[in-house]
Write a protein that holds these residues in place. Structure first.
Motif, PDB file in Angstrom:
ATOM      1  N   SER A 152     -29.848  30.716 -13.814  1.00  0.00           N
ATOM      2  CA  SER A 152     -31.277  30.893 -14.047  1.00  0.00           C
ATOM      3  C   SER A 152     -31.580  31.009 -15.538  1.00  0.00           C
ATOM      4  O   SER A 152     -32.711  30.825 -15.959  1.00  0.00           O
ATOM      5  N   LYS A 153     -30.550  31.340 -16.328  1.00  0.00           N
ATOM      6  CA  LYS A 153     -30.749  31.436 -17.783  1.00  0.00           C
ATOM      7  C   LYS A 153     -30.188  30.208 -18.503  1.00  0.00           C
ATOM      8  O   LYS A 153     -30.269  30.123 -19.718  1.00  0.00           O
ATOM      9  N   GLU A 166     -39.250  37.306 -15.877  1.00  0.00           N
ATOM     10  CA  GLU A 166     -38.235  37.384 -16.938  1.00  0.00           C
ATOM     11  C   GLU A 166     -38.383  38.632 -17.786  1.00  0.00           C
ATOM     12  O   GLU A 166     -37.415  39.197 -18.262  1.00  0.00           O
TER      13      GLU A 166
END
Lengths: 259, 266
Positions: free
Chosen positions: B87-88, B157
């Motif tokens: 996801s990063k 986030e």
């Protein structure tokens, strides 16, 4: 948070080793043959030539495709009404029905097929019919659940609107409900057709030795004969056939949406 | 309309009858006195006795459960870590991993199976418990990642950033902020992994070694002879799964009702 990126790295190595490399080894085996002591491996197209020059292999491939296609069609024909009727029920009954369709699926596939073997043992059905019963039994729940999911997501006021605009029941179904459930049918096809082409224990358990499919061929060449090169070539051909058929199914889906 | 509804119900129940016919058959014939698979001659527990006395059969249950538990735990942990990392990650890495993970999910099982079998043979790893476990972990991880990714996409986030600003180490942020929010995805991933592993036949068949059978490969190997104790084994599986499913669906209902009652009382 960028530091979390590094978490992926070990998996890249793992996936390369456990997912990508095995596929490359299959391709390598398919395009080679066992040589002699001097040259241990020889690159060749012979495995593919052998497959396509023998009518028996072509026949087996054709039979597997036919079994998969017919199984998929039967599953749509039986499953669509079931999914549609379940979607019409009261919400509580819907939940119970979905649970009831799911439960047999959770029971080991081999165990379910073994049960059919006993059930069909003294019935007059031909091995082919027995295999079809076993295939439909195993794959029908997937089809029902996929179609049901797409139907239950549908806004019921659309059908009401169709009625208000002068459609009768049949027209409303054909013009509104059916087109909106096509994505469910397509994902149902993916879940049925794909494993159906390569299935090998259902034909073996229910059809006896007389009903040979591509999956059985692959099993034989790997387990019994030990000719891994030819076995790999057959799997590659089968994977390719599946890829091409899935491509056309998807394309059909997009074309429909475009209209 | 009334008549129509009647027909609809009948149709659905006929399909259900088709689904449950073999299950009823298996349960019934597991209590059969004789060896026949077609004639029920009287009640007996001999096939259960035989099942418990057959070592290979009990071992297959043991291996099925053990492999499924270890594969679920390992693939859930790895899958969660990879999903969070992804996801990063850059779009390229995301796409590469997604495409590679698609391979075992879209390929026919038999292709994945012989691929792993050829890999183990090429690397000279003797097949057995270890290769069986490795194969199961390998095909479970993509499903775990697939069920966690959507939850991560919904994640704000800033929450993790805030945790870091407030003095958390990255590990603390991970475990106090991110993990609790994607718990639902992790649990459903673990459930999928367990079902896939427990149910698998094809990949197990090609990657296991002599003497190591799970329920699927055991049943496949014994079908050449008539063996009604397989019916007893099947009945146990049916019972276990029904129990789990009913409990997991009924217990939340009871809980919800009790909470409602408590509210009323208060």
């Amino acid at each position: 948070m960028k530091s979390f990126r590094r978490l992926v790295n070990p998996y890249l190595v793992w996936a390369a080793l456990m997912i990508v490399l095995p596929m490359l080894i299959i391709v390598f085996y398919a395009f080679s043959e066992q040589g002699n002591d001097v040259i241990p491996v020889k690159l060749t197209f012979d495995n593919f030539v052998r497959f396509f020059s023998d009518s028996i292999f072509i026949e087996v491939l054709g039979r597997s495709l036919k079994l998969a296609v017919v199984t998929t069609i039967i599953c749509i024909l039986l499953g669509y009404p079931a999914a549609y009727f379940i979607a019409q029920m009261a919400p509580d009954s819907q939940a119970v029905m979905v649970l009831m369709v799911t439960l047999p699926q959770l029971i080991n596939m081999l165990v379910r097929t073994y049960a059919w073997r006993g059930l069909l043992l003294e019935t007059p059905f031909s091995p082919e019919v027995k295999v079809y019963i076993g295939m439909v039994y195993n794959f029908l729940p997937y089809m029902i659940l996929q179609i049901y999911t797409s139907l239950s997501k549908m806004d019921p006021s659309l059908v009401t609107a169709a009625h208000d605009l002068g459609c009768d029941e049949k027209m409303a179904f054909l013009k509104v409900t059916l087109p909106l459930s096509i994505p469910g049918i397509i994902s149902g096809i993916t879940l049925v057709f794909l494993p159906a082409v390569s299935s090998f224990f259902i034909p073996k358990l229910l059809g006896g030795g007389s009903y040979v499919l591509v999956g059985n061929l692959i099993e034989n060449y790997f387990v019994t004969t030990g000719d891994w090169n030819f076995g790999s070539a057959i799997s590659l051909i089968m994977a390719l056939v599946i890829l091409v058929s899935m491509y056309f199914t998807r394309k059909f889906d997009y074309d429909k949406e475009a209209v | 309309m009334k008549k129509n509804k009647w027909f609809q119900k009948l149709y659905v129940w006929l399909i259900m009858a088709f689904f449950y016919l073999p299950i009823v058959y298996v349960v019934l014939f597991s209590f059969n006195e004789s060896k026949s698979l077609t004639k029920f001659s009287g009640f007996s527990l001999r096939w259960y006795e035989k099942m418990f006395a057959t070592r290979a059969m009990m071992e297959s249950i043991y291996y099925s459960a053990l492999i499924a538990i270890i594969a679920t735990v390992v693939s859930t942990i790895i899958g969660t870590i990879v999903a969070i990392g992804l996801s990063k990650s850059s779009r390229l890495i995301k796409q590469v991993v997604t495409q590679v993970n698609n391979l075992p999910m879209l390929n026919p099982d038999i292709v994945t199976a012989i691929g792993l079998m050829l890999l183990f043979s090429t690397l000279n790893v003797p097949t057995g418990f270890f290769t069986l476990l490795l194969a199961h972990i390998t095909f479970c991880i993509p499903y775990v990642i697939l069920s966690i990714m959507p939850k991560l996409r919904q994640l704000d986030e800033n929450l993790a950033e805030a945790a870091l600003d407030l003095g958390c180490t990255p590990f603390q942020a991970l475990y106090k902020v991110i993990i609790p929010q994607i718990r639902e995805g992790i649990v459903s991933g673990a459930l999928v992994a367990f079902t896939m592993s427990f149910d698998d036949f094809v990949i197990s068949y090609f990657t296991t070694g002599p003497g190591i059978n799970n329920i699927s490969t055991y049943v496949y190997a014994t079908t050449k002879r008539i063996n009604p104790s397989v019916n007893a084994l099947s009945t146990l599986i049916v019972l276990a799964i029904t129990l789990i499913l009913v409990l997991s669906n009924v217990l939340p209902l009871i809980k919800a009702r009790r909470m409602k009652n408590d509210e009323k009382a208060a």
